[in-house]
Scaffold this motif. Structure first.
Motif, PDB file in Angstrom:
ATOM      1  N   PHE B  47       0.798  -1.219   0.000  1.00  0.00           N
ATOM      2  CA  PHE B  47       0.000   0.000   0.000  1.00  0.00           C
ATOM      3  C   PHE B  47       0.832   1.271   0.000  1.00  0.00           C
ATOM      4  N   ALA B  48       2.108   1.138  -0.277  1.00  0.00           N
ATOM      5  CA  ALA B  48       2.899   2.351  -0.455  1.00  0.00           C
ATOM      6  C   ALA B  48       2.367   3.034  -1.705  1.00  0.00           C
ATOM      7  N   THR B 302      -4.110   5.991  -2.701  1.00  0.00           N
ATOM      8  CA  THR B 302      -3.978   6.044  -1.229  1.00  0.00           C
ATOM      9  C   THR B 302      -3.277   7.289  -0.695  1.00  0.00           C
ATOM     10  N   ILE B 304      -3.174  10.368   1.120  1.00  0.00           N
ATOM     11  CA  ILE B 304      -4.178  10.857   2.062  1.00  0.00           C
ATOM     12  C   ILE B 304      -4.543  12.316   1.862  1.00  0.00           C
ATOM     13  N   ILE B 307      -6.871  12.670  -0.892  1.00  0.00           N
ATOM     14  CA  ILE B 307      -8.195  12.096  -0.632  1.00  0.00           C
ATOM     15  C   ILE B 307      -9.034  13.110   0.142  1.00  0.00           C
ATOM     16  N   VAL B 308      -8.385  13.733   1.118  1.00  0.00           N
ATOM     17  CA  VAL B 308      -9.093  14.762   1.872  1.00  0.00           C
ATOM     18  C   VAL B 308      -9.556  15.850   0.906  1.00  0.00           C
ATOM     19  N   PHE B 328      -6.666   8.984  -9.591  1.00  0.00           N
ATOM     20  CA  PHE B 328      -5.765   8.331  -8.652  1.00  0.00           C
ATOM     21  C   PHE B 328      -4.924   7.338  -9.444  1.00  0.00           C
TER      22      PHE B 328
END
Ligand code: SF4
Lengths: 325, 359
Positions: B47-48, B302, B304, B307-308, B328
């Motif tokens: 998930f890097a 992923t 973050i 995503i915010v 993404f």
């Protein structure tokens, strides 16, 4: 006034602080239901699909609360130790929620940033308190009571209790029984964020299951601040996020202490920090010890059965290694 | 020291100049390719984010090619990128490559580490005065590269032959690469700009205007974003990129700097969330105010902060009427997929524009 607190994210860290505080201000505290599938499904609907499971779940909790309360407690937690910040999703939390869920009640989104000063927590509570009453004395009294309850809570956790075991004792004022730690049982460090470990639904009942297997479980919350701080000095560079650091430091602590037979790292699907946290723990474990490590990634489709089988196999392996089986 | 560093757009032209002139042997890893990516994926946490994996692959290729030192930038969160260097190093060491990793932390946050690392870059054959001289040339090169790119984006949608403008630009990069002093860089830059301006364009054409925002690495490195700027330019779209390495935009078309961007973001997101998250919000508002037709947000899967930001975009679209498309990117993202989504987005923007013109 009914204040709504979602039972996720910082809940397991702070609830025993917030509850007496709001009650001292004359409010009624309403907590969202224990996480379940319906809540998560609701949250999945409301959030950007790229978010991690805990954030999706939070949106579900907020939806469940929004019609039942007058005001929602969703503070912007920036730093809890004066050094590190929380994961960016915590930083943007009130905004994310506000723009994702419609018809929300008023939100208490005050910022808590302990980088500001050592007493910031109380200042923060004071600011929040002023939304409820003009009576400064009443606010101070509420803070005092909350503080007392909170420090008891922290002691219970350090004593080896999980939040679920500690909450009723806080209510009743009883002391915990001296835990019957069976000497020959295996001891596992279960590492992960409080909102993953202590939420039975998210962790697919992991802690309970381990205890059923007669395993002694320890978690990051059971390591003292002092020991965590010591570990923070052993890494050339620490991570930037409060909860992730505590997971890494706790791992370090248990690795050096050599008192555990194995470690399980519970990571959240889609969690950015965890990609780093997990590899870091893996490398530390590899370099510094013989302690076996297992990682479990939890997502919205994780089945209880799948995790159970893996955990059982892991526990059996450790038992065999220790000659108990 | 046999030193290597990651690619990011055209910046290697300036960085390699710097390192070579400080007396180091520069090892060029191949530009990132599919192979780099799969090598990186293999040795990175699942998930890097994509940049981590590509850098991982790049480093592995570099050490295979003989590099004994790597340099990269550091940081202090809350975005993950600041920890990349440290974790890359540990993974490399774990794999049995004892490379030295010079993580250039922001000087103000870690003055000592910064000093030590710069010093080890300067030594042994160089002096501080030489370092200063070389550094200035490298900086001037970076600025020139940014300027060339800015003009390229302006001209590409108008150019009669897209191929010709791209070729001319690439030739210009060569001029900058060859220049060995500040004045030579400036000359090279003027010559390159002049060449580019001489390419025939269709003045009557009004291209769609799209702002590009997002996380710095995927915005700046074409291999990761499937050369999206070229893709769009070839489709006749004017792209304006919010991030340049020298943070310097040719005509200040978008804003007067970071402060403005923050201020624009505050009504929507009143908090730094690390990476480029808050900027992404502010820049979108600014693009909307400047009458751009749309915004494309590029982010590693992923990521973050993005995503915010993404979760707030629909509100900005509603308030300001600017369509935003978020991409993404991960190792599964194929060029064809990006192209299709891009075309669909352009159709939407064209339709919107036609409607407006009809009114
Ligand atoms: S720390 Fe990870 S799991 Fe927690 S909110 Fe951030 S990204 Fe999600």
């Amino acid at each position: 006034m009914r204040v709504g607190i979602p039972m996720t994210l910082s809940f397991f860290t702070f609830y025993p602080l917030w509850k007496p505080f709001f009650e001292g201000l004359g409010a009624e505290v309403v907590v969202s239901p224990i996480s379940n599938k319906a809540l998560l499904d609701e949250g999945v609907k409301e959030t950007v699909n790229d978010a991690c499971v805990p954030i999706k779940l939070l949106h579900g909790h907020v939806s469940a609360l929004k019609d039942k309360v007058d005001i929602l407690f969703l503070p912007r937690l920036v730093s809890l130790d004066g050094k590190n910040t929380l994961c960016p999703k915590f930083l943007g939390l009130p905004d994310m929620v506000r723009y994702s869920i419609s018809e929300l009640p008023e939100i208490i989104e005050n910022r808590l940033d302990m980088k500001k000063s050592r007493f910031e927590l109380y200042r923060f509570m004071f600011r929040v308190g002023q939304r409820f009453t003009d009576n400064k004395l009443q606010i101070l009294r509420a803070i005092w009571q909350a503080r007392y309850n909170f420090s008891r809570y922290r002691k219970l956790l350090l004593h080896g209790l999980t939040p679920a075991e500690a909450f009723p004792l806080l209510e009743s004022g009883e002391e915990p029984d001296k835990a019957a730690e069976t000497g020959d049982a295996i001891k596992l460090a279960v590492l992960g964020y409080p909102y993953a470990l202590y939420d039975n639904y998210v962790s697919v009942g992991l802690l309970k299951k381990l205890k059923e297997h007669g395993v002694n479980v320890v978690t990051p919350e059971m390591v003292s601040e002092k020991d965590l701080k010591k570990m923070s000095k052993t890494l050339p560079k620490n991570l930037f996020w409060y909860y992730s650091n505590r997971v890494v430091w706790a791992a370090q602590h248990y690795l050096r202490d050599q008192t555990v037979d194995g470690m399980i790292h519970v990571t959240a699907f889609g969690c950015g920090p965890d990609a780093m946290t997990n590899r870091l723990i893996e490398l530390e474990a590899k370099e510094n010890s013989q302690i076996p490590l297992m990682s479990i990634t939890i997502d919205e489709h994780t089945g209880e059965a799948g995790v159970a089988t893996r955990v059982e196999a892991f526990v059996d392996l450790l038992k065999r290694k220790k000659g108990i089986l | 020291m046999k030193i290597s560093f990651p690619y990011m757009g055209t910046s290697h032209i300036a960085i390699s100049y710097l390192l070579e002139n400080l007396g180091h042997e520069v090892i060029y890893p191949p530009k990132p390719t599919k192979k780099t990516l799969s090598l990186g994926v293999q040795h990175s946490p699942e998930f890097a984010c994509l940049p981590f994996k590509i850098l991982m692959g790049t480093y592995l290729e570099a050490v295979e090619a003989g590099a004994d030192s790597l340099t990269t930038s550091g940081g202090f969160g809350p975005c993950r990128a600041g920890y990349y260097g440290e974790l890359h190093k540990r993974i490399l060491h774990d794999m049995g490559y004892p490379v030295k990793m010079l993580v250039l932390e922001p000087p103000l946050m870690a003055p000592l580490t910064f000093y030590r690392n710069v010093k080890s870059l300067v030594r042994p054959t160089s002096s501080w005065t030489n370092f200063y001289r070389v550094f200035r040339v490298a900086w001037e090169k970076l600025r020139a590269l940014d300027e060339l790119e800015g003009l390229l984006h302006e001209l590409r949608p108008l150019a009669v032959s897209k191929q010709q403008i791209t070729k001319t630009y690439e030739r210009g990069l060569g001029y900058i690469d060859d220049a060995g002093s500040v004045s030579k860089v400036l000359e090279a830059k003027d010559a390159a700009l002049q060449d580019m301006r001489a390419v025939p364009v269709d003045e009557t054409f009004t291209p769609l205007k799209i702002g590009i925002i997002g996380e710095i690495y995927v915005v700046l490195e074409p291999f990761v974003n499937h050369d999206i700027e070229k893709m769009l330019g070839d489709m006749g779209v004017y792209v304006h990129r919010s991030i340049f390495l020298t943070n310097w935009t040719k005509d200040n078309a978008v804003s007067n700097g970071e402060k403005d961007i923050r201020a624009m973001a505050v009504p929507y997101l009143n908090q730094l969330v690390g990476g480029h998250g808050q900027n992404s919000i502010g820049e979108t508002v600014i693009y909307a105010n400047k009458g751009f037709d749309g915004v494309i947000q590029l982010a590693p899967f992923t990521c973050i902060p993005e995503i915010v930001a993404k979760s707030i975009m629909p509100t900005i679209t509603r308030d300001k009427g600017i369509p935003v498309m978020t991409l993404f990117l991960d190792e599964q993202t194929g060029r064809a997929g990006v192209e299709t989504r891009m075309e669909a987005f352009l159709d939407l923007l064209k339709e919107k524009r036609n409607k407006q013109e009809a009114i």
